[in-house]
Design a protein around this motif. Structure first.
Motif, short mmCIF file in Angstrom:
data_model
loop_
_atom_site.label_atom_id
_atom_site.label_comp_id
_atom_site.label_asym_id
_atom_site.label_seq_id
_atom_site.Cartn_x
_atom_site.Cartn_y
_atom_site.Cartn_z
N LYS A 44 0.85 -1.19 0.00
CA LYS A 44 0.00 0.00 0.00
C LYS A 44 0.90 1.25 0.00
N LEU A 45 1.55 1.48 -1.13
CA LEU A 45 2.58 2.50 -1.19
C LEU A 45 2.04 3.93 -1.06
N GLU A 46 0.90 4.20 -1.67
CA GLU A 46 0.33 5.55 -1.57
C GLU A 46 -0.05 5.87 -0.13
N GLU A 47 -0.68 4.91 0.54
CA GLU A 47 -1.05 5.11 1.94
C GLU A 47 0.19 5.27 2.81
N ALA A 48 1.23 4.51 2.50
CA ALA A 48 2.47 4.60 3.27
C ALA A 48 3.09 5.99 3.13
N GLU A 49 3.11 6.53 1.89
CA GLU A 49 3.68 7.86 1.68
C GLU A 49 2.84 8.92 2.39
N THR A 50 1.54 8.80 2.28
CA THR A 50 0.65 9.77 2.94
C THR A 50 0.86 9.76 4.45
N THR A 51 1.03 8.58 4.99
CA THR A 51 1.23 8.44 6.44
C THR A 51 2.53 9.11 6.87
N LEU A 52 3.59 8.90 6.10
CA LEU A 52 4.88 9.52 6.41
C LEU A 52 4.82 11.04 6.26
N GLN A 53 4.11 11.49 5.25
CA GLN A 53 4.00 12.93 5.02
C GLN A 53 3.27 13.60 6.19
#
Length: 320
Positions: free
Chosen positions: A257-266
């Protein structure tokens, strides 16, 4: 006055002092009474430097011809009887003064240790805390500070020993159990670490530090669904928990779930823009995903914001 041969007494002067000769019993109906009393009375008077040590010797001499304390009480002269009572009081006073002295010394060492710790003089602080626990081997607070000081000095084994003693003396100590769980997790003893975490969560189900450790353990064991659930729970309790965002993003990335992972880090970066930890986590995420353009942009910004941080320059150098 007649005194029963079975009458006896003992003195126990508190938890921090040894009982008087292992709960010394003075039996009134024997010569042992005056023998023991004189021995302890003389020692006590000598320790105190008391002028009445001569009187203590006098009562010992005057009482030597009596077979029982009852005889001594009835036939001894009033002054000698008075000195016997004084001698008993003297013995107890010596022990009580000894207790007070130990308590004062223990507190003094601990306070000095705290002062050194606050000034960053950790070696001196460690010495004072060690002195405190030598006086009182059950001094939990001093052991905790000893563990904390050892961590400051980078002495992990000594810290582990100190926190182990705390947990043994006080199993309900949350801080000690969590520290031990962290050590065990780093040593890859996941089951033992999990047991420590469980002890804490049984008492405090919403303890954030314990939940973060459990989430980390689930991640290491590749139990990704459980890990995601735990990190999400932490963020529901406290949405500002940066470690939970980082842990959750790694789990999401591992699940594809790469998009969710990036959003979470952001989100983590937005909460604390100056945090190197979160920005480096995002940089690492871009590297793993081969998104090199974003990785380059981010590391350039990090170095520009931290020009005196040589470590960041090394990271950028390794990138190129």
């Amino acid at each position: 006055m007649e005194v029963s041969k079975n009458l006896s007494f003992c003195y126990d002067i508190g938890n921090n002092c040894g009982p008087l000769s292992n709960f010394w019993h003075v039996v009134y109906a024997t010569k042992g009474f005056t023998k023991q009393l004189c021995a302890y009375g003389q020692t006590g008077a000598a320790r105190l430097g008391h002028r009445n040590i001569g009187l203590t010797y006098e009562v010992c001499y005057n009482s030597k011809n009596f077979d029982t304390f009852s005889d001594f009480h009835q036939r001894g002269d009033p002054m000698s009887r008075l000195i016997v009572i004084f001698s008993v009081f003297l013995i107890i006073s010596v022990l009580v003064l000894g207790c007070s002295s130990d308590e004062e010394k223990k507190a003094s060492h601990f306070e000095k240790g705290l002062a050194y710790f606050e000034k960053g003089e950790y070696k001196s602080a460690r010495l004072e805390f060690k002195n405190a626990v030598q006086i009182d081997p059950k001094y939990v607070t001093a052991y905790q500070k000893l563990g904390e000081t050892s961590l400051k000095l980078g002495e992990a084994q000594k810290a582990y020993r100190a926190y182990s003693i705390v947990a043994e003396l006080e199993p309900a100590n949350i801080e000690a159990q969590l520290k031990l769980a962290t050590f065990l997790m780093l040593a890859k003893k996941h089951e033992d670490a999990g047991n420590k975490v469980a002890l804490v969560l049984n008492r405090e189900p919403d303890n954030i530090d314990a939940l973060l450790l459990r989430g980390g353990l689930y991640s290491l064991e590749n139990n990704l669904l459980e890990a995601e659930s735990i990190f999400s729970k932490v963020l529901k309790i406290d949405s500002s928990q940066i470690p939970a965002y980082i842990g959750l993003s790694r789990v999401l990335a591992a699940r594809g779930k790469l998009e969710e992972a990036e959003t979470t880090l952001q989100k983590a970066v937005d909460i604390d823009p100056g945090s190197l930890k979160t920005r480096l986590a995002l940089f690492d995420f871009y590297l793993r995903g081969q998104r090199l353009d974003r990785a380059e942009t981010l590391i350039t910004e990090i170095v520009a914001d931290n020009p005196e941080n040589a470590g960041m320059q090394v990271v950028m150098g390794n990138f190129y």
